[in-house]
Write a protein that holds these residues in place. Structure first.
Motif, short mmCIF file in Angstrom:
data_model
loop_
_atom_site.label_atom_id
_atom_site.label_comp_id
_atom_site.label_asym_id
_atom_site.label_seq_id
_atom_site.Cartn_x
_atom_site.Cartn_y
_atom_site.Cartn_z
N ALA A 72 0.93 -1.20 0.10
CA ALA A 72 0.00 0.16 0.12
C ALA A 72 1.00 1.21 0.06
CB ALA A 72 -1.02 -0.09 1.22
N VAL A 73 0.50 2.22 -1.06
CA VAL A 73 1.47 3.35 -0.98
C VAL A 73 0.57 4.53 -0.93
CG1 VAL A 73 2.88 4.53 -2.90
CG2 VAL A 73 2.80 1.98 -2.85
N PRO A 74 0.63 5.20 0.10
CA PRO A 74 -0.14 6.39 0.61
C PRO A 74 0.53 7.41 -0.43
CG PRO A 74 1.33 5.99 2.44
CD PRO A 74 1.49 4.81 1.42
N VAL A 75 -0.09 8.07 -1.36
CA VAL A 75 0.38 9.20 -1.88
C VAL A 75 -0.16 10.59 -1.03
CG1 VAL A 75 0.03 10.47 -4.15
CG2 VAL A 75 -0.31 7.91 -4.07
N MET A 76 0.82 10.81 -0.21
CA MET A 76 0.43 11.76 0.83
C MET A 76 1.82 12.48 1.19
SD MET A 76 -2.92 10.36 3.05
CE MET A 76 -4.13 9.90 2.21
N LEU A 77 1.97 13.53 1.55
CA LEU A 77 3.12 14.15 1.76
C LEU A 77 3.83 13.99 3.16
CD1 LEU A 77 2.24 17.77 0.30
CD2 LEU A 77 3.79 16.19 -0.42
N PHE A 78 2.74 13.82 4.29
CA PHE A 78 3.50 13.55 5.76
C PHE A 78 2.80 12.55 6.33
CE2 PHE A 78 4.31 18.15 4.92
CZ PHE A 78 5.79 18.03 4.63
N ALA A 79 3.58 11.90 7.31
CA ALA A 79 2.69 10.83 8.03
C ALA A 79 2.02 11.14 9.11
CB ALA A 79 3.93 9.79 8.50
N ALA A 80 0.84 11.68 8.87
CA ALA A 80 -0.25 12.13 9.97
C ALA A 80 -1.25 10.84 10.21
CB ALA A 80 -0.78 13.33 9.64
N GLY A 81 -2.41 11.30 10.62
CA GLY A 81 -3.23 10.23 10.86
C GLY A 81 -3.88 9.27 9.72
N HIS A 82 -3.81 9.82 8.67
CA HIS A 82 -4.31 8.94 7.42
C HIS A 82 -3.37 7.94 7.02
CE1 HIS A 82 -7.80 11.07 6.41
NE2 HIS A 82 -7.25 12.26 6.14
N VAL A 83 -1.90 8.37 7.08
CA VAL A 83 -0.92 7.37 6.91
C VAL A 83 -0.72 6.45 7.92
CG1 VAL A 83 1.61 7.17 6.26
CG2 VAL A 83 0.14 8.82 5.28
N LEU A 84 -0.55 6.99 9.07
CA LEU A 84 -0.36 6.06 10.24
C LEU A 84 -1.33 5.30 10.65
CD1 LEU A 84 1.64 8.67 12.37
CD2 LEU A 84 2.44 6.81 10.93
N ARG A 85 -2.63 5.52 10.39
CA ARG A 85 -3.99 4.55 11.07
C ARG A 85 -4.79 4.34 9.93
NH1 ARG A 85 -2.91 8.73 14.74
NH2 ARG A 85 -4.68 9.99 13.82
N ASP A 86 -5.52 5.57 9.18
CA ASP A 86 -6.69 5.19 8.32
C ASP A 86 -6.44 4.27 7.33
OD1 ASP A 86 -7.80 6.96 10.38
OD2 ASP A 86 -7.63 8.81 8.92
N ILE A 87 -5.29 4.47 6.68
CA ILE A 87 -4.92 3.73 5.25
C ILE A 87 -4.71 2.15 5.67
CG2 ILE A 87 -3.49 3.37 3.40
CD1 ILE A 87 -3.33 6.49 2.91
N PRO A 88 -3.60 2.00 6.65
CA PRO A 88 -3.49 0.57 7.12
C PRO A 88 -4.87 0.11 7.65
CG PRO A 88 -1.82 1.99 7.86
CD PRO A 88 -2.83 3.05 7.34
N ALA A 89 -5.66 0.78 8.30
CA ALA A 89 -6.91 -0.07 8.88
C ALA A 89 -7.77 -0.24 7.83
CB ALA A 89 -7.61 0.93 9.80
N ALA A 90 -8.09 0.72 6.77
CA ALA A 90 -8.90 0.33 5.75
C ALA A 90 -8.41 -0.91 4.74
CB ALA A 90 -8.95 1.58 4.76
N VAL A 91 -7.12 -1.03 4.49
CA VAL A 91 -6.66 -2.07 3.71
C VAL A 91 -6.82 -3.27 4.49
CG1 VAL A 91 -4.73 -2.99 2.71
CG2 VAL A 91 -5.07 -0.57 2.51
N ARG A 92 -6.55 -3.40 5.79
CA ARG A 92 -6.62 -4.56 6.73
C ARG A 92 -7.85 -5.04 6.69
NH1 ARG A 92 -2.84 -1.97 10.25
NH2 ARG A 92 -0.95 -2.94 10.01
N VAL A 93 -9.22 -4.36 6.74
CA VAL A 93 -10.47 -4.62 6.72
C VAL A 93 -10.74 -5.00 5.16
CG1 VAL A 93 -12.92 -3.55 6.56
CG2 VAL A 93 -11.42 -2.70 8.27
N ALA A 94 -10.25 -4.49 4.07
CA ALA A 94 -10.46 -5.01 2.97
C ALA A 94 -10.08 -6.19 2.78
CB ALA A 94 -9.94 -4.09 1.76
N LEU A 95 -8.94 -6.74 3.42
CA LEU A 95 -8.16 -7.98 3.32
C LEU A 95 -8.68 -9.17 4.23
CD1 LEU A 95 -4.51 -6.99 2.81
CD2 LEU A 95 -6.03 -8.18 1.15
#
Length: 266
Positions: A72-95
């Motif tokens: 999973a490659v977050p196209v985001m500039l800095f590692a705030a909540g979306h990168v650290l929590r929201d994206i990993p959580a969404a991908v894990r749910v999808a998997l």
């Protein structure tokens, strides 16, 4: 990407999401350019929120192509909540319904030297489009972040600004935010208006066009009307450029290399 694992990997490119068709087109252009770097590796682009396709749909497309590992490659500039929590959580749910498929995450783009260089180019383009009437020491660069309450993300933008300052030794470089942090955009513009600088280059530190960019542009227009004694220049966002593609590819390659070393027999 290592040839020994290339058949098993799939790339999930995750953008923040915008309803602005300009930003959507730029994100998908970036996805196409990154996909061209990995012609035999499945790649699916999606958004975390606001618009489709979402993470679940994109993960499903990768799994349907026989992918055993998702990077999973977050196209985001800095590692705030979306990168650290929201994206990993969404991908894990999808998997959840695909227990044999594993997940790896890349980092945010951060202060990658390629982004610093691209940011410098955007500054130079803004100045070149309206030739300055004052020397560099009378110029201010106001770097505008989207904004985050995450202190680490704020520190990263400050570090990015310091890297920009190193390349602009005669220019006053300041930082402000559109939301969730201070100084605010209005505060940053007011500080620029009160400064002795004759030229203010307002540079949104954003990847793509969208509502945040429009907010910055409107604020600059108002300030130009209120403070006509200065020249106010608005730089373009970073955009789907080759330097961004190279930075994302470096992230993908680093993740696959680490995983390959872990799996290699001793």
């Amino acid at each position: 990407m290592n040839p020994s694992v290339i058949e098993r990997w799939g790339i999930l490119l995750v953008g923040h999401g915008t309803r602005d068709p300009r930003g959507q087109a730029q994100f998908m252009e970036l996805a196409g350019r990154l996909a061209a770097r990995y012609p035999v590796t499945p790649l699916a682009a999606c958004y975390l929120e606001l618009v489709e396709p979402g993470v679940d749909e994109a993960v499903g497309r990768l799994v349907a192509q026989g992918v055993e590992r998702v990077v999973a490659v977050p196209v985001m500039l800095f590692a705030a909540g979306h990168v650290l929590r929201d994206i990993p959580a969404a991908v894990r749910v999808a998997l959840e319904n695909h227990p044999r498929v594993s997940l790896a995450m890349t980092d945010a783009l951060g202060c990658d030297p390629r982004l610093v260089e691209l940011s410098r180019r955007r500054f130079d383009e803004a100045v070149a489009a309206a030739p300055p009437v004052a020397p560099p020491e009378q110029t201010m660069l106001l770097l505008v972040g989207r904004g985050s309450s995450d202190l680490a993300a704020q520190a990263e933008l400050a570090r990015f600004a310091a890297l920009r300052r190193e390349r602009l030794p005669s220019v006053d470089v300041e930082v402000c935010y559109v939301a969730a942090a201070r100084p605010t955009l209005d505060e940053g513009l007011a500080r620029a208006a009160q400064s002795p600088c004759a030229i203010v280059v307002v540079q949104p530190h954003l990847l793509f066009a969208g509502q945040v960019l429009d907010t910055v542009a409107e604020a600059v227009r108002r300030m130009a009307d209120d403070c006509p004694g200065k020249r106010w220049l608005l730089a373009e966002p970073l955009g789907p450029e080759s330097l961004i593609v190279e930075a994302l590819a470096a992230q993908v390659d680093a993740v696959t290399l680490r995983t390959t070393k872990v799996e290699s027999p001793r």
